[in-house]
Enzyme design. Structure first.
Site, PDB file in Angstrom:
ATOM      1  N   SER A 131       0.843  -1.201   0.000  1.00 10.85           N
ATOM      2  CA  SER A 131       0.000   0.000   0.000  1.00 10.85           C
ATOM      3  C   SER A 131       0.879   1.251   0.000  1.00 10.85           C
ATOM      4  O   SER A 131       2.038   1.210   0.380  1.00 10.85           O
ATOM      5  CB  SER A 131      -0.869   0.020   1.256  1.00 10.85           C
ATOM      6  OG  SER A 131      -1.596  -1.173   1.365  1.00 10.85           O
ATOM      7  N   ALA A 137       7.501   1.786   2.509  1.00 13.47           N
ATOM      8  CA  ALA A 137       7.811   1.893   3.944  1.00 13.47           C
ATOM      9  C   ALA A 137       7.854   3.368   4.317  1.00 13.47           C
ATOM     10  O   ALA A 137       8.117   4.230   3.470  1.00 13.47           O
ATOM     11  CB  ALA A 137       9.140   1.234   4.270  1.00 13.47           C
ATOM     12  N   LYS A 175       6.224   0.928   9.283  1.00 11.45           N
ATOM     13  CA  LYS A 175       5.148   0.890   8.297  1.00 11.45           C
ATOM     14  C   LYS A 175       3.835   1.207   9.010  1.00 11.45           C
ATOM     15  O   LYS A 175       3.737   1.099  10.217  1.00 11.45           O
ATOM     16  CB  LYS A 175       5.079  -0.474   7.601  1.00 11.45           C
ATOM     17  CG  LYS A 175       6.276  -0.659   6.662  1.00 11.45           C
ATOM     18  CD  LYS A 175       6.219  -1.912   5.835  1.00 11.45           C
ATOM     19  CE  LYS A 175       4.941  -2.138   5.115  1.00 11.45           C
ATOM     20  NZ  LYS A 175       4.527  -1.015   4.231  1.00 11.45           N
ATOM     21  N   GLY A 215       1.993   4.155   7.974  1.00 12.83           N
ATOM     22  CA  GLY A 215       1.602   5.545   7.722  1.00 12.83           C
ATOM     23  C   GLY A 215       0.257   5.613   7.014  1.00 12.83           C
ATOM     24  O   GLY A 215      -0.487   6.587   7.154  1.00 12.83           O
ATOM     25  N   GLY A 216      -0.065   4.576   6.274  1.00  8.92           N
ATOM     26  CA  GLY A 216      -1.358   4.494   5.588  1.00  8.92           C
ATOM     27  C   GLY A 216      -2.330   3.588   6.322  1.00  8.92           C
ATOM     28  O   GLY A 216      -3.389   3.231   5.772  1.00  8.92           O
ATOM     29  N   GLU A 247      -0.317  -5.704   5.726  1.00  5.58           N
ATOM     30  CA  GLU A 247       1.025  -5.638   5.128  1.00  5.58           C
ATOM     31  C   GLU A 247       1.958  -6.633   5.808  1.00  5.58           C
ATOM     32  O   GLU A 247       2.760  -7.306   5.152  1.00  5.58           O
ATOM     33  CB  GLU A 247       1.587  -4.219   5.261  1.00  5.58           C
ATOM     34  CG  GLU A 247       0.895  -3.221   4.356  1.00  5.58           C
ATOM     35  CD  GLU A 247       1.338  -1.788   4.573  1.00  5.58           C
ATOM     36  OE1 GLU A 247       1.160  -0.984   3.653  1.00  5.58           O
ATOM     37  OE2 GLU A 247       1.847  -1.464   5.655  1.00  5.58           O
ATOM     38  N   LYS A 284      13.349   7.995   2.934  1.00  8.63           N
ATOM     39  CA  LYS A 284      13.029   6.905   3.870  1.00  8.63           C
ATOM     40  C   LYS A 284      14.253   6.113   4.313  1.00  8.63           C
ATOM     41  O   LYS A 284      14.157   5.225   5.142  1.00  8.63           O
ATOM     42  CB  LYS A 284      12.031   5.926   3.208  1.00  8.63           C
ATOM     43  CG  LYS A 284      10.874   6.575   2.466  1.00  8.63           C
ATOM     44  CD  LYS A 284       9.947   7.309   3.409  1.00  8.63           C
ATOM     45  CE  LYS A 284       8.737   7.910   2.702  1.00  8.63           C
ATOM     46  NZ  LYS A 284       7.786   6.942   2.216  1.00  8.63           N
TER      47      LYS A 284
HETATM   48  O1  LIG Z   1       3.012   1.332   5.396  1.00  8.92           O
HETATM   49  C1  LIG Z   1       2.355   1.860   4.525  1.00  8.92           C
HETATM   50  C2  LIG Z   1       0.891   1.970   4.583  1.00  8.92           C
HETATM   51  O2  LIG Z   1       0.405   1.461   5.784  1.00  8.92           O
HETATM   52  C3  LIG Z   1       3.026   2.399   3.312  1.00  8.92           C
HETATM   53  O3  LIG Z   1       3.724   1.385   2.689  1.00  8.92           O
HETATM   54  C4  LIG Z   1       3.950   3.485   3.771  1.00  8.92           C
HETATM   55  O4  LIG Z   1       3.169   4.496   4.395  1.00  8.92           O
HETATM   56  C5  LIG Z   1       4.744   4.093   2.616  1.00  8.92           C
HETATM   57  O5  LIG Z   1       3.929   4.805   1.761  1.00  8.92           O
HETATM   58  P1  LIG Z   1       4.477   5.690   0.568  1.00  8.92           P
HETATM   59  O6  LIG Z   1       4.881   4.750  -0.523  1.00  8.92           O
HETATM   60  O7  LIG Z   1       3.304   6.552   0.221  1.00  8.92           O
HETATM   61  O8  LIG Z   1       5.637   6.499   1.073  1.00  8.92           O
END
Ligand SMILES: O=C(CO)[C@H](O)[C@H](O)COP(=O)(O)O
Length: 265
Positions: free
Chosen positions: A45, A103, A114, A116-117, A123, A141
């Site tokens: 995600s 990540a 992990k 953030g979403g 995951e 990151k």
């Molecule tokens: O852990 C996650 C969601 O739960 C995502 O993988 C993480 O937030 C990284 O997202 P992005 O590719 O937008 O930087």
């Protein structure tokens, strides 16, 4: 073929340096790890993963028609379906050949933050189910220690009725006095995950973040915690796209992490 990042199709916009870095990481990781013999593929995600799917689609219908793709949540399920790839679920396919995911931050030992979403429960299931778990991200990151650039804290998914009790324990026992319930941006009230749970963001001091496995074990023991967004000793490799067009690769070789650079061609 254009893959949607939300509302704007990727192929029709000029990408910012960060988006280019995400795409570079994603394309490189797909080229190295999604091979013709791989038939069950986990799709993570976030905003980097659409580039993963874009590159997989570019491998062609002939390769993809015999593959099944397992999503880590609503967003990646939509991505799989919209890209006309075959959709499966991890209860049908508990062994996955390769999972590729984004990540929020990755440390020197390939431990990740992990969630953030708010997708970190699914995951983690897909990362554990995979024979190979690969992380893709932009250069922001790539850190020495977790919590360096990603400061909201460790995402903790909790069952709703236990959130206040888990918060209290995080504040008073586990050393995260600023842990907070994650609130929604376009809805009154808290973020609700794909599993109907809440998320707490728990920042820890740097000296504690230097040992993420210990924090993970302690949070996981709290009653009501469903999953913790610390992925320790799970990733085999991480690909970071850089602004100069190079890719930094960190990968495990006999339990040590080696770093190399792929220069722009
Ligand atoms: O852990 C996650 C969601 O739960 C995502 O993988 C993480 O937030 C990284 O997202 P992005 O590719 O937008 O930087």
């Amino acid at each position: 073929m254009s893959v949607s990042t939300g509302t704007v199709p990727v192929a029709t916009i000029t990408l910012s340096a960060i988006e280019q870095s995400k795409r570079l990481a994603a394309y490189t990781a797909v080229d190295k790890h999604i091979l013709p013999e791989h038939k069950v593929i986990g799709i993570g995600s976030g905003s980097t993963v659409p580039y993963v799917v874009e590159r997989i689609v570019a491998q062609g219908r002939e390769l993809n028609k015999d593959r099944v793709f397992i999503p880590t949540g609503f967003q990646s399920k939509e991505l799989i379906v919209m890209s006309s790839l075959n959709l499966g679920d991890v209860d049908q396919f508990p062994t996955i050949d390769v999972t590729i995911d984004g990540a929020d931050e990755v440390d020197l030992d390939l431990n990740c933050i992990k969630g953030g979403g708010a997708c970190h429960l699914r995951e983690k299931v897909l990362a554990e189910a995979a024979k190979t778990f690969i992380v893709v991200a932009d250069y922001r990151k790539n850190a020495e220690y977790l919590g360096t650039n990603f400061t909201p804290g460790v995402p903790v998914e909790v069952v709703p009725f236990a959130y206040a009790q888990v918060l209290r324990k995080l504040h008073s026992v586990l050393g995260s006095p600023n842990a907070t319930l994650r609130m929604a941006k376009a809805k009154a009230g808290p973020v609700v995950t794909d599993n109907s749970n809440f998320v707490i963001d728990a920042p820890f001091p740097r000296e504690m973040m230097m040992d993420p496995s210990t924090i993970l074990a302690k949070i996981k023991m709290l009653t009501g915690v469903v999953e913790v967004g610390l992925f320790c000793n799970m990733a085999q490799a991480a690909y970071f796209g850089n602004e100069d067009g190079s890719v930094t690769v960190k990968r495990k070789v006999e339990s040590k992490v080696v770093e190399e650079s792929i220069l722009p061609s």
